[in-house]
Design an enzyme around this catalytic site. Structure first.
Site, PDB file in Angstrom:
ATOM      1  NE  ARG A  63      -4.000   0.103   0.450  1.00  0.00           N
ATOM      2  CZ  ARG A  63      -5.011   0.371  -0.350  1.00  0.00           C
ATOM      3  NH1 ARG A  63      -5.044  -0.160  -1.580  1.00  0.00           N
ATOM      4  NH2 ARG A  63      -5.975   1.171   0.023  1.00  0.00           N
ATOM      5  CD  GLU A 105      -1.275   8.295   6.179  1.00  0.00           C
ATOM      6  OE1 GLU A 105      -0.678   8.994   7.020  1.00  0.00           O
ATOM      7  OE2 GLU A 105      -1.268   7.054   6.222  1.00  0.00           O
ATOM      8  CE1 TYR A 148       3.753  -1.055   9.803  1.00  0.00           C
ATOM      9  CE2 TYR A 148       1.881  -2.519   9.606  1.00  0.00           C
ATOM     10  CZ  TYR A 148       2.396  -1.293   9.929  1.00  0.00           C
ATOM     11  OH  TYR A 148       1.556  -0.301  10.370  1.00  0.00           O
ATOM     12  CG  ASP A 199       7.376   0.317  13.816  1.00  0.00           C
ATOM     13  OD1 ASP A 199       6.690   0.562  12.809  1.00  0.00           O
ATOM     14  OD2 ASP A 199       6.904  -0.113  14.886  1.00  0.00           O
TER      15      ASP A 199
HETATM   16  N1  UDP Z   1      -5.848   0.628  12.841  1.00  0.00           N
HETATM   17  C1  UDP Z   1      -7.214   0.770  12.787  1.00  0.00           C
HETATM   18  N2  UDP Z   1      -7.768   1.914  13.283  1.00  0.00           N
HETATM   19  C2  UDP Z   1      -7.021   2.920  13.805  1.00  0.00           C
HETATM   20  C3  UDP Z   1      -5.624   2.767  13.849  1.00  0.00           C
HETATM   21  C4  UDP Z   1      -5.071   1.610  13.356  1.00  0.00           C
HETATM   22  O1  UDP Z   1      -7.924  -0.092  12.297  1.00  0.00           O
HETATM   23  O2  UDP Z   1      -7.601   3.943  14.217  1.00  0.00           O
HETATM   24  C5  UDP Z   1      -5.256  -0.620  12.294  1.00  0.00           C
HETATM   25  C6  UDP Z   1      -4.870  -0.469  10.822  1.00  0.00           C
HETATM   26  O3  UDP Z   1      -5.126  -1.690  10.172  1.00  0.00           O
HETATM   27  C7  UDP Z   1      -3.402  -0.208  10.903  1.00  0.00           C
HETATM   28  C8  UDP Z   1      -2.978  -1.045  12.094  1.00  0.00           C
HETATM   29  O4  UDP Z   1      -4.087  -0.949  12.999  1.00  0.00           O
HETATM   30  O5  UDP Z   1      -2.736  -0.640   9.738  1.00  0.00           O
HETATM   31  C9  UDP Z   1      -1.704  -0.591  12.765  1.00  0.00           C
HETATM   32  O6  UDP Z   1      -1.825   0.774  13.117  1.00  0.00           O
HETATM   33  P1  UDP Z   1      -0.584   1.754  13.292  1.00  0.00           P
HETATM   34  O7  UDP Z   1      -1.091   3.043  13.816  1.00  0.00           O
HETATM   35  O8  UDP Z   1       0.461   1.040  14.052  1.00  0.00           O
HETATM   36  O9  UDP Z   1      -0.121   1.939  11.786  1.00  0.00           O
HETATM   37  P2  UDP Z   1       0.969   2.943  11.131  1.00  0.00           P
HETATM   38  O10 UDP Z   1       1.087   4.143  12.008  1.00  0.00           O
HETATM   39  O11 UDP Z   1       2.227   2.140  10.990  1.00  0.00           O
HETATM   40  O12 UDP Z   1       0.359   3.280   9.811  1.00  0.00           O
END
Ligand code: UDP
Length: 369
Positions: free
Chosen positions: A249, A300, A348, A350
């Site tokens: 993605r 975003e 994936y 960090d």
């Molecule tokens: N996620 C969700 N709702 C939210 C935040 C996160 O469903 O409000 C899910 C979503 O699938 C996401 C995953 O949890 O890919 C991990 O979230 P994170 O914030 O760690 O993602 P990042 O900041 O790496 O994009």
């Protein structure tokens, strides 16, 4: 004297270069972009004065003391706690799911013990070993919280059903039965005072490191003079996509600018599927130690990665894993290459994972002595 080629000037490449530079060697770091820092690149906007994370915000958080101490050789880390809010059907909720979220969502005043029991009762007990993202959510949160905060957001972010995604993606987020709304459960958390680009500049500023930007690595690149090549680009691109493209993605941003304060917080997630974007970042809130009259925010959006897009999140669907295995088999036949980092290992990761692994690769090879 050894000669090293490092493909990619993100954290993997920069850590490897920095570690190797302590030895008697010559290092060339190449990157196809016009800047170092990979997706962590930051720059100060001329117009607003705000430090922008060009490829999306990066909040440094880790439990790994070695990585935390390592990064602070190259920056002053300012204390920063990420507190994310979520908008869902006209209300603002606290994230990650905590006692405030639970009480607000269900209109209750539960204490921690009651909250835990309440959510345990909502969880789907028929799921023993969650096999995917959805099962993980249903087991531990139940249907209502899953549908509100995870189903719509995840479909927007990943473009597929959450049943197709691994449970590990949801495990990134804690669920708490107290009012702690720190988005991360990590021991250490912060934002570098002068942004991330300054870190990379410090790491790579060595007499034996040469950097060539706007330089793509491909078949025509002459690698014959190098003892070792550290490759941090996409693994499928390295092999000219001969077994197919791995799916990622990507995200893209819509910029807005106003006077003062736009949303009162660094990050607000939008859980409603009808809202086309996933979250809004207001970057000046990532540097609360700075003062700016104007503010800039970014909506975003997520979409499938096409040829010209920057790959962000590896999807790792079943078909991807079949393709990945073919590439990995071929990597084993190369003798002076090391593949490392998010794109070259298709995981994936960090920032702290990337740094920790890169330090480990050099340590294990004994190349930093
Ligand atoms: N996620 C969700 N709702 C939210 C935040 C996160 O469903 O409000 C899910 C979503 O699938 C996401 C995953 O949890 O890919 C991990 O979230 P994170 O914030 O760690 O993602 P990042 O900041 O790496 O994009």
């Amino acid at each position: 004297m050894k000669k090293y080629l490092i493909v990619g000037a993100g954290f993997s490449g920069a850590v490897v270069a920095e570690q190797l530079s302590k030895t008697d060697c010559e290092i060339l770091v190449i990157d196809e972009r016009a800047h170092i820092g990979g997706n962590c690149y930051t720059e100060r906007e001329k117009d607003t004065g705000v430090m922008i994370h060009k490829y999306g915000p990066h909040i440094f958080n880790t439990d790994n003391k070695e990585v935390w101490e390592y990064i602070q050789q190259f920056c002053e880390m300012m204390p920063y706690t990420n507190r994310v809010k979520a908008e869902y059907k006209g209300n603002i909720y606290s994230l990650p799911v905590n006692l405030h979220t639970i009480n607000q969502f269900f209109g209750k005043t539960l204490n921690p013990k009651e909250g835990k029991e309440f959510i345990e009762n909502l969880g789907d007990k028929s799921i023993v070993e969650p096999k995917n993202f959805e099962e993980q959510a249903l087991k531990f949160l139940g249907n209502d919280l899953y549908n509100a905060f995870f189903y719509g957001y995840t479909k927007k972010q990943w473009g597929c059903e959450p049943t197709e995604l691994p449970a590990s993606i949801l495990k990134r987020l804690p669920v708490r039965f107290n009012y702690n709304d720190n988005y991360y459960a990590s021991t250490y958390q912060g934002i570098p005072k002068d942004g991330y680009t300054a870190i990379f500049e410090k790491m790579l500023d060595r007499p034996n490191i040469e950097i060539q930007l706007n330089t793509k690595f491909n078949k025509d690149f002459d690698t014959s003079e190098y003892d070792q090549i550290y490759y941090t680009g996409p693994i499928d691109a390295f092999f000219d996509y001969k077994y197919g493209r791995l799916s990622y993605r990507t995200v893209f941003f819509e910029r807005g600018e106003v006077e003062g304060d736009y949303q009162g917080n660094a990050v607000i997630n939008y859980a409603d599927p009808e809202v086309p974007f996933t979250r809004v970042h207001e970057h000046k809130h990532f540097t609360p130690w700075e003062q700016h009259e104007k503010t800039v925010y970014f909506k975003e959006y997520s979409k499938e990665t096409e040829e010209q897009d920057v790959p962000y999140y590896p999807k790792r669907l079943k078909d991807d894993m079949v393709i990945l295995e073919q590439y990995q088999e071929e990597v084993k036949t190369l003798n002076n290459y090391v593949f490392l980092g998010r794109l070259a290992t298709y995981r994936y990761m960090d920032m702290h994972h990337v740094i920790g692994e890169a330090l480990g690769v050099i340590r294990d090879a004994g190349d930093n002595k």
